[in-house]
Design an enzyme around this catalytic site. Structure first.
Site, PDB file in Angstrom:
ATOM      1  CD1 TRP A 245      27.203   2.480 -21.968  1.00 27.29           C
ATOM      2  CD2 TRP A 245      26.778   3.891 -20.280  1.00 27.29           C
ATOM      3  NE1 TRP A 245      27.153   1.745 -20.799  1.00 27.29           N
ATOM      4  CE2 TRP A 245      26.897   2.581 -19.749  1.00 27.29           C
ATOM      5  CE3 TRP A 245      26.513   4.937 -19.399  1.00 27.29           C
ATOM      6  CZ2 TRP A 245      26.766   2.295 -18.395  1.00 27.29           C
ATOM      7  CZ3 TRP A 245      26.385   4.656 -18.045  1.00 27.29           C
ATOM      8  CH2 TRP A 245      26.509   3.352 -17.555  1.00 27.29           C
ATOM      9  CG  ASN A 246      31.173   6.349 -18.309  1.00 30.97           C
ATOM     10  OD1 ASN A 246      31.676   6.256 -19.427  1.00 30.97           O
ATOM     11  ND2 ASN A 246      31.871   6.214 -17.214  1.00 30.97           N
TER      12      ASN A 246
ATOM     13  CE  LYS B 243      31.318   0.149 -30.815  1.00 31.77           C
ATOM     14  NZ  LYS B 243      30.056   0.696 -30.258  1.00 31.77           N
ATOM     15  N   PRO B 244      31.357   5.112 -30.927  1.00 34.62           N
ATOM     16  CG  PRO B 244      29.589   6.561 -31.402  1.00 34.62           C
ATOM     17  CD  PRO B 244      30.735   5.852 -32.046  1.00 34.62           C
ATOM     18  CB  ALA B 245      28.210   3.401 -25.997  1.00 39.58           C
TER      19      ALA B 245
ATOM     20  N   GLY C 175      36.298   1.307 -21.450  1.00 37.97           N
ATOM     21  CA  GLY C 175      35.093   0.518 -21.214  1.00 37.97           C
ATOM     22  C   GLY C 175      35.332  -0.458 -20.094  1.00 37.97           C
ATOM     23  CB  SER C 176      33.357  -3.307 -18.969  1.00 39.53           C
ATOM     24  OG  SER C 176      33.273  -4.028 -20.177  1.00 39.53           O
TER      25      SER C 176
ATOM     26  CD  GLU D 145      43.041   4.952 -19.463  1.00 31.74           C
ATOM     27  OE1 GLU D 145      42.792   4.613 -18.289  1.00 31.74           O
ATOM     28  OE2 GLU D 145      44.123   5.438 -19.804  1.00 31.74           O
ATOM     29  CG  LEU D 146      40.391  -1.779 -19.074  1.00 26.49           C
ATOM     30  CD1 LEU D 146      40.982  -3.167 -18.957  1.00 26.49           C
ATOM     31  CD2 LEU D 146      39.581  -1.645 -20.354  1.00 26.49           C
TER      32      LEU D 146
ATOM     33  CB  CYS E 125      36.008   4.916 -14.875  1.00 31.37           C
ATOM     34  SG  CYS E 125      36.725   6.485 -15.357  1.00 31.37           S
TER      35      CYS E 125
ATOM     36  CD  GLU F 237      33.341  -0.234 -12.924  1.00 31.51           C
ATOM     37  OE1 GLU F 237      33.158  -0.987 -13.889  1.00 31.51           O
ATOM     38  OE2 GLU F 237      33.937   0.856 -13.018  1.00 31.51           O
TER      39      GLU F 237
HETATM   40  P1  NAD Z   1      31.609  -1.757 -22.402  1.00 25.82           P
HETATM   41  O1  NAD Z   1      32.943  -2.380 -22.238  1.00 25.82           O
HETATM   42  O2  NAD Z   1      30.425  -2.637 -22.414  1.00 25.82           O
HETATM   43  O3  NAD Z   1      31.542  -0.932 -23.773  1.00 25.82           O
HETATM   44  C1  NAD Z   1      32.450   0.083 -24.100  1.00 25.82           C
HETATM   45  C2  NAD Z   1      32.538   0.230 -25.609  1.00 25.82           C
HETATM   46  O4  NAD Z   1      33.074  -0.963 -26.173  1.00 25.82           O
HETATM   47  C3  NAD Z   1      31.200   0.452 -26.309  1.00 25.82           C
HETATM   48  O5  NAD Z   1      31.381   1.322 -27.413  1.00 25.82           O
HETATM   49  C4  NAD Z   1      30.854  -0.942 -26.791  1.00 25.82           C
HETATM   50  O6  NAD Z   1      29.979  -0.948 -27.900  1.00 25.82           O
HETATM   51  C5  NAD Z   1      32.221  -1.458 -27.171  1.00 25.82           C
HETATM   52  N1  NAD Z   1      32.337  -2.936 -27.173  1.00 25.82           N
HETATM   53  C6  NAD Z   1      31.626  -3.824 -26.431  1.00 25.82           C
HETATM   54  N2  NAD Z   1      32.010  -5.087 -26.727  1.00 25.82           N
HETATM   55  C7  NAD Z   1      33.000  -4.982 -27.661  1.00 25.82           C
HETATM   56  C8  NAD Z   1      33.798  -5.940 -28.356  1.00 25.82           C
HETATM   57  N3  NAD Z   1      33.671  -7.246 -28.144  1.00 25.82           N
HETATM   58  N4  NAD Z   1      34.727  -5.484 -29.227  1.00 25.82           N
HETATM   59  C9  NAD Z   1      34.877  -4.167 -29.446  1.00 25.82           C
HETATM   60  N5  NAD Z   1      34.136  -3.215 -28.829  1.00 25.82           N
HETATM   61  C10 NAD Z   1      33.210  -3.614 -27.944  1.00 25.82           C
HETATM   62  O7  NAD Z   1      31.542  -0.667 -21.263  1.00 25.82           O
HETATM   63  P2  NAD Z   1      30.301   0.217 -20.816  1.00 25.82           P
HETATM   64  O8  NAD Z   1      29.420  -0.587 -19.962  1.00 25.82           O
HETATM   65  O9  NAD Z   1      29.741   0.896 -22.023  1.00 25.82           O
HETATM   66  O10 NAD Z   1      31.061   1.342 -19.942  1.00 25.82           O
HETATM   67  C11 NAD Z   1      31.221   1.264 -18.589  1.00 25.82           C
HETATM   68  C12 NAD Z   1      32.604   0.750 -18.245  1.00 25.82           C
HETATM   69  O11 NAD Z   1      33.594   1.637 -18.715  1.00 25.82           O
HETATM   70  C13 NAD Z   1      32.819   0.698 -16.740  1.00 25.82           C
HETATM   71  O12 NAD Z   1      33.476  -0.494 -16.410  1.00 25.82           O
HETATM   72  C14 NAD Z   1      33.713   1.895 -16.466  1.00 25.82           C
HETATM   73  O13 NAD Z   1      34.487   1.831 -15.299  1.00 25.82           O
HETATM   74  C15 NAD Z   1      34.543   1.916 -17.691  1.00 25.82           C
HETATM   75  N6  NAD Z   1      35.159   3.230 -17.846  1.00 25.82           N
HETATM   76  C16 NAD Z   1      36.508   3.358 -17.673  1.00 25.82           C
HETATM   77  C17 NAD Z   1      37.111   4.603 -17.775  1.00 25.82           C
HETATM   78  C18 NAD Z   1      38.594   4.788 -17.599  1.00 25.82           C
HETATM   79  O14 NAD Z   1      39.087   5.824 -18.001  1.00 25.82           O
HETATM   80  N7  NAD Z   1      39.305   3.837 -17.031  1.00 25.82           N
HETATM   81  C19 NAD Z   1      36.328   5.723 -18.049  1.00 25.82           C
HETATM   82  C20 NAD Z   1      34.952   5.556 -18.207  1.00 25.82           C
HETATM   83  C21 NAD Z   1      34.387   4.307 -18.117  1.00 25.82           C
END
Ligand code: NAD
Length: 475
Positions: free
Chosen positions: A146-147, A170-172, A223-224, A245-246, A279, A378
């Protein structure tokens, strides 16, 4: 809004719906359906059906269609930026910038359409030559947080589509609206139905069904780190490709020969942009002790001057955190940092005068414990821990004391110090005298627990293509 599948918005009566909340007012902006197995399957089937036709489309034509999509999105940029601000919370000026970055990235990959190449190896044997063939993978799942809902989508959409794959995004669950609108604009611009689909829903349900689906050949995830690990494990069951990309905890080092004005500005922008929810934000600051006072004299007033407010107000420089959950997490991490011995230099809580919305004041903490949560985890919000260091070696050692390895920054005028940092910092990106700007031209991706694989650059194309060998005996 409804899900976008097979080139149109599709209604699924009876599905549970999720409210999209404006983080500045806590009001419901819209609702979206929560996809289950049947809806995800429909989207993947549509993408699978569209794949042969899109693969067969001449690469140059694919590039033209992507350029037409860029123009269509550009014509609607202001409306998209407002939608992004409403659902994400970021100030309008940052939302406009994000849409511009989206356009840059898609344009970049559209421009590469005529440069997709394989290889030719002469005289492997007598009368025999070899070929290195490139082909798309098939259906790609693009899972986005979502960021930065649109730029992180572009990083996947651009290389996937130009190389001939089809996509189910699949967006957040909290930021689906801009993505859905963009999908419709791409199709208005001539993208064939089924080439780019969007499902909305929860990660553990819709996300996991998508990752597990047998027709999905690759998962591109941002994501995370914990969710990235889970996705890698699920993808392993089908030996699927992944790019991950975490999370990150980027260090910034300010040496005693640095341009301190430039460094102070970079640290303020780098930490507080997007309310610290990037991130690549500067998440740990290491300053040479002999310039610490001089640096802080420049840095703290800059942070103090940041104007907090709702994103839709043109005056706001920093919006709210994205959710209440996010705000509570930041509060817990800050409390732990202060209990570990950190000294509060600025901020530290919810600002006065902004009763509604998930606002949090820009915060600076001096020297929390090296094992505190502010140092180890983080921190995805506007809190910056600072440590004084005596040498570059000490700074780099502390900077590398993290499970993450996404970005890193050094401010110095010394070629020797810059080179040392470039070689030794464990991070996928190192900026010297600038901060967290990503270029489409350069490969981006983390080391250690910050991820696997590359986005951007020519390198990204490799992650969306299968390489196979051909041997031709012709005499
Ligand atoms: P998140 O991991 O909770 O969610 C990201 C996405 O994954 C969402 O669309 C969510 O619905 C989906 N998701 C969640 N659980 C899942 C599962 N079990 N299976 C499949 N999909 C699932 O992350 P967040 O809190 O939305 O985003 C913030 C994180 O993203 C931070 O850790 C940040 O550093 C990271 N991030 C990394 C980068 C990069 O390029 N490395 C860029 C931006 C954000």
């Amino acid at each position: 809004m409804e899900m976008f599948i097979g080139g149109r918005f599709v209604e699924f009566p009876g599905l549970e719906r999720f409210p999209v909340i404006n983080p500045a007012t806590e009001e419901v902006v819209d609702t979206v359906p929560l996809a289950g197995e049947a809806q995800v399957d429909l989207a993947v089937q549509e993408a699978h059906r569209a794949f042969p036709g899109w693969w067969d489309t001449p690469a140059a034509r694919r590039g033209e269609i992507l350029m037409a999509a860029v123009e269509r999105v550009r014509a609607n940029a202001e409306e998209l930026a407002r939608t992004l601000t409403l659902e994400q919370g970021k100030p309008l000026r940052e939302a406009r910038l994000e849409i511009r970055r989206f356009l840059h990235t898609i344009e970049h990959y559209a421009g590469l359409a005529k440069n997709l190449r394989g290889g030719y190896v002469p005289n492997l044997d007598e009368g025999t030559y070899g070929l290195v063939l490139k082909r798309p993978l098939g259906v790609v799942a693009a899972i986005v947080p979502w960021n930065f809902p649109t730029t992180l989508l572009a990083n996947k959409l651009g290389p996937a589509l130009v190389t001939g794959n089809t996509v189910v995004a699949k967006p957040a669950e909290t930021t689906p609206l801009t993505t859905l609108r963009i999908a419709a604009l791409f199709h208005e611009a001539g993208l064939p139905p089924g080439v780019f689909n969007v499902v909305t829903g929860l990660g553990p349900v819709a996300g996991e069904v998508l990752v597990r689906h047998p027709l999905v050949r690759k998962v591109a995830f941002t994501g995370s780190t914990p969710v990235g690990k889970r996705i890698m494990a699920l993808a392993a069951e089908g030996v699927k490709r992944v790019t991950l990309e975490l999370g990150g905890s980027d260090p910034m080092i300010v040496c005693d020969d640095a341009d301190l004005d430039a460094a102070a500005k970079a640290a303020a922008v780098g930490r507080f942009f997007n309310c610290g929810q990037a991130c690549l934000a500067v998440k740990r600051l290491y300053v040479f002790e002999n310039v610490y006072e001089a640096f802080m004299e420049r840095f703290l007033p800059r942070v103090e001057r940041l104007r907090l407010g709702p994103g839709l107000s043109e005056d706001s420089q920093m919006g709210p955190l994205h959710t209440e959950r996010q705000r509570r997490l930041i509060e817990e991490q800050l409390r732990d940092g202060l209990e570990s011995g950190g000294r509060l230099l600025l901020g530290g809580g919810r600002p006065e005068g902004l009763q509604k919305g998930y606002f949090f004041s820009p915060t600076v903490v001096l020297e929390p414990g090296l094992d505190s949560r502010l140092a180890r985890e983080e921190v995805f919000g506007p809190v910056l821990p600072v440590w004084r260091v005596r040498s570059l070696e000490e700074a780099v050692e502390l900077a590398n004391r993290s499970p993450y390895g996404l970005g890193s920054t050094i401010f110095t005028r010394s070629l020797e110090r810059a080179s040392y940092a470039l070689e030794r910092l464990e991070a996928g990106y190192t900026w010297v005298n600038s901060v967290n700007r990503i270029y489409d031209e350069l490969p981006f991706g983390g080391m250690k627990e910050s991820g696997y694989g590359k986005e951007h650059g020519l390198e990204a194309l490799e992650y969306y293509q299968e390489t196979k060998a051909g041997v031709v005996r012709w005499r």
